[in-house]
Every structure is written in structure tokens, then in C-alpha cells.
Design a protein around this motif. Sequence first.
Motif: not given
Length: 359
Positions: A303-331
Motif C-alpha cells: 500500500l505504501l510502497q506501490s501505486n497498485e489499487s487497493i483492490t489488487n493489494i487486498a487480493l495479493a494479500s489473501g483477503f477475500v474482498s476489499t471491504s474485508h481488507f479495509s476493515n482489518c487494516y483500519k482495526d
Amino acid sequence: MTYIKDKRNFSALMRDTNSPFLPAAEQDENPVEVGFVLQQHFSMSAFTAAVDTLVTANLVRTTPLFNYQTYAAETSPVISDLGIEIAAQGTLKAFDHKPLPDLLIICGGYRCSTQQHPELTRTLKQADSKKLLIGGLWNGAIALAHAGLLDQLSCALHPDNHAYIREQFPKVRVSEQVIVSEGNRHTSAGPVSAMEMMLQLIGELRGMNITRAIREILSCDQISEKGNIRISQPGDNPCLPQNLRDIMELMAANIEEPISVDELTVCIGISRRQIERLFQNHLETSPGRYYLELRITHARRLLLQSNESITNIALASGFVSTSHFSNCYKDYFGVSPSLAREQAKTLAFNTPCPQAAVC
């Protein structure tokens, strides 16, 4: 893999890795003021090793822990042992009209003069009278000896200067150790020990959690006794059981498509309960939580070292959805992925130049 909502704090192993990006804790203390006195032909490598630890300490917290300034023992600019001129921010005469720093470090070097410098001796005695912390890098201990600050004490300095200080200062005990700390005196013998000396000081002043976070950043390429020069990973710790290290390595190799604990049992050949005990006993966490933290850390780097979309980053990190990833990240980090990226760009744009200028 199930996401557990109330797990918002990183476990110990992953906390140090992510500490620069975590929400700021309340901090009422003022930054520690550090002054580096640069002697002519000072060791650039020892100086930068010491400064690097302070800068990194500030990076692992969102509020500054240390401020540092450079002072010329004589005139500025000061020539280092590499022939590079450093424009010091002041000379020792500056202390005639401003307070001494909390920590005063004398930067020596292979070709630094061993003769007494009256102004430096006066400054050191003044610092000692105020019970301030005083340090010496390479052969900076010689200046402390001239000021009488090492009488009946041990010190560390470069081996090339051992004979001189034993002959000239019989009250000073020359140590074969590369770092010596006695009371408010801290001395080291070279560049590597300069960093270790600073890490010890930072641990005393700011706590060992800060020191561990600094080591996480600066010690990634230490060479092992076997000559291993591979970048260090969390699972490389030889104190951990081999089964646990194998599991951690498998997890790190399967970020995009996480493998289940049941699959781990097949790969490693031990039961689920044994895996859970290994993580609890040695890492004080569960396999699921460690794996989640490993993946969220991977996502934070992308997220902080590339310009990849948040959706692609979520998928590349094993999260099933962008919303799931966003919730985890914010927590974990206290902000959404999009805001974290925006804040990082703002910080990079507004970061000031280093304090020690090179002419």
C-alpha cells in the motif's frame, strides 16, 4: 480464514515491524536533545551509525523521540576521515549562551588528534557538573580522559589508542570490550559498536520496545556465524523450534492464497493442537492471528510502497474482498488503507532535510 473483530493489537513479533505505522500513543515527554561534537578527521561511519539509530528511533514513532545537532570542536566545516566536509550547526562556543544537550557525544576517528582541546575539556566538565549523559565514539574517550571524567572508570576505544591512553592516563581502565557503560559515561570502539552503544542508550532512555523496533529495521542483513547473508525473516530466529520456523516460512510463502491450519498439519506432520501450542508458547499468539498479521503487514508494504489499487493489494494479500481488507487494516492501523496512503504521501512531501548538512 476467520477474521476476529476484537484483535486490534499486533502480537509481539509483528508489533515491532509495524510500529512506525501504528496510531500514536499519548506522549508527554519532550524529545531527548543529543549533541555530536565532531573532531577533525572524525570517523564518518561511526558518526552516521550513531545518528542512524536516532533517526530510526524517530521513524518508529509518530512523534519525535530525539533531536540531534552537530557541533564543531574547532571550526566548521569539519573534515571527516573520508575527506567529506560536514557543515556543523554550531561550535562549542554556542554553549556559552544555550543549554547543553541531554546527551553529548564526542566523535573521534583514526586520525583525530590525541592532544587536549581546552574548549572541549571545558564543555565536558560543564556537562559532567550537570550530571548529563556523555559518550565517546572510536577514540572520543580520549577527550573524556583529558577532562578527568574517566578516572577510576573503564572505557572502550579503538585498539590503536589503547597504549596511548594507558601511558598517559594511568587512572583510566582500558577495556577490551567494544562498548562500556559506567554511570553516565558511554564509550565505544568503532562503527558497529557505535550503533550498539546508541541502541543501549535508547533502550535506557525510551524503553526496550523502541530498541527492538529499531533493530527490526537496521539488522535485516546481519551475517550469521554460518556466513548466511540471506535477508532475515521472522522465522529465522534459531531460538524457535524447527517445526515452528517451518510453519512460519510456509505462511510467508503463501500470502496471496493462504493455506489452512489443516493443510499445515499435513505439510509439517504434526497435529493442529501441537501447532497451536507452538504459537502460544513461543510467540504468545494463535496461528490464525499470526497469519493475519503477516498478511496485513504484507498489504501495508504494498500500500505504501506501490501505486497498485487497493483492490489488487487486498487480493495479493489473501483477503477475500476489499471491504474485508479495509476493515482489518483500519482495526490494526487506525485509518483506512486510502487514508494511510494519503498520509504517507503528505509525510514524504513535508519531511525536512537531514540536520547535518554535507558541503
